[in-house]
Design an enzyme around this catalytic site. Sequence first.
Site, short mmCIF file in Angstrom:
data_model
loop_
_atom_site.label_atom_id
_atom_site.label_comp_id
_atom_site.label_asym_id
_atom_site.label_seq_id
_atom_site.Cartn_x
_atom_site.Cartn_y
_atom_site.Cartn_z
N LYS A 235 -3.85 2.68 -2.81
CA LYS A 235 -4.81 2.75 -1.71
C LYS A 235 -4.49 3.85 -0.71
O LYS A 235 -4.05 3.61 0.40
CB LYS A 235 -4.93 1.41 -0.98
CG LYS A 235 -5.79 0.41 -1.72
CD LYS A 235 -5.83 -0.90 -0.97
CE LYS A 235 -6.55 -0.81 0.35
NZ LYS A 235 -8.00 -0.63 0.24
N ASP B 123 0.82 -1.21 0.00
CA ASP B 123 0.00 0.00 0.00
C ASP B 123 0.86 1.26 0.00
O ASP B 123 2.04 1.23 0.37
CB ASP B 123 -0.86 0.05 1.27
CG ASP B 123 -2.10 -0.81 1.16
OD1 ASP B 123 -2.78 -0.93 2.18
OD2 ASP B 123 -2.38 -1.34 0.08
N MET C 194 -8.19 9.05 8.59
CA MET C 194 -8.58 9.43 7.22
C MET C 194 -9.64 10.53 7.23
O MET C 194 -10.54 10.54 6.39
CB MET C 194 -9.08 8.21 6.43
CG MET C 194 -8.06 7.10 6.32
SD MET C 194 -8.73 5.59 5.58
CE MET C 194 -9.75 4.96 6.93
#
Length: 505
Positions: free
Chosen positions: A58, A36, A172
């Site tokens: 990602k 990732d 996030m």
Amino acid sequence: MSTGKVWLVGAGPGDAGLFTIKGMETLQQAEVVVYDSLVGQEILSRIPESARCINVGKRASHHTMPQEQINQVLVEEAKKGHRVVRLKGGDPFLFGRGGEELELLVKEGIPYEVVPGVTSPIAVPAYNGIPVTHRDFTSSVHIITGHKKQGAAYDIDFNALVHTKGTLVFLMGVSALSDICQSLLQAGMDQDMPAAILQKGTTAGQKRIVATVSTLEEEVKKQGIETPAIIVVGKVCALAKEFAWHEKLPLSGYKVMVTRPRDLISSMASRLRLLGAEVLELPAIRTEPLKDQTLLYKALKAVDTYQWVVFTSPTGVRIFFEELLKSATDIRKLAHLKVAAIGKGTKKALEEKGFFADYMPEVFDGEALGRGLCELCEGTEKILLPRAKMCNQEILAELAKKPGILVDDISIYDTFYETRDLLDRKKEFETGSIDCAVFTSASTVRGFKEATPGLDYTKVRAACIGRQTQAEAAALGMETYMAREASIDSLLTLVIELKGKTACK
């Protein structure tokens, strides 16, 4: 071909020291690595040269490969019989969609294991002096994804979160900071509740902004923040100033690249990390014993004719003793020899073999070693010099000045430059992301050149272990600095001085 196996491995939040032992052991055995964007650069540099790597990206709103396709890649690679490591930032099961990947593996009958990773909602606050629980403030912590689809409302019960009176960690959620703070206030949270946003935790880019739920957005606009970052809300955020520890380390916030031979573990790198630096290790060179050791074996058969054996690198020591064993030479035949070492690293390698150097120069380079041997040799003396095929000639030039000295300069290993890499080091240097490159030999400078084609070397600040290394770096146009002594301790001191901008060129 038999079916392979998949390992879901959590790489932690970025600091290589937080990558688990089991994770590292599993990675070193990988044949295919699917990784990732959030995997730390230090971890990427540990992926074995033999492994085939697949970057699936990602990061929020930026996907190199859709999740469904990632799932399929894992199955396809395992069915080919490969050992597949699915390397994820943080922990595979915390918003890492590891469960989705396992569903297809189970359906297809693919064997798998899960290696948990240190997770950012715990580690990043810890690196910023924020304990996510504290008996005087809160007894619970809640981890929430701050990511939501553009234009959509949050599917989060903010009222329930506020009523827990626990620490809230949003992952996030940087782009939705305003929505998160407003939703908490609307749910009844005290507007003076401490809150923090933590950027690039556990790396050199670590940054902390502490405010309140009502003022955090304004402070972020003033001070700026980069992703990835996490949002922490709770009374424990007020402890950050008192408990902060990482930023007090001498090299906190400093990003260093250390060049080394692939087969050697860098003690320099580990010591830099202990001082707070983020360290990228570049295996700039690879060393391999020569396949044809005829000259060395011939010399070992006549070892009683030599008075000295001289070593110019730890690698030379290692390979010499490996070949000694292969040649079936009794080690007791070396008992009469005097032993010389070019520096402390070589001296230490000899001591690990049970040999103590009779001579080591005060200045650790070939010229000083040759000059010192000339002073020690009386009359006709014969020297065995087992070393690299590509090597500096200064020692030979010095030894040639003394009549009566005979030297068998025998190549026992070769050096190859490493060029495969997962990091754009050219971009890292040209954007100023890397503060300093550390070179421990002239050959690592040459290896670095091979690994960074097109780089403007004037952008590189180089900390060099000795004169020859500095000359090699300066020839490329680097901004060079040399350690006062050709030792790891002195080189470490130089890097600390460079961070403080006190070193003299």
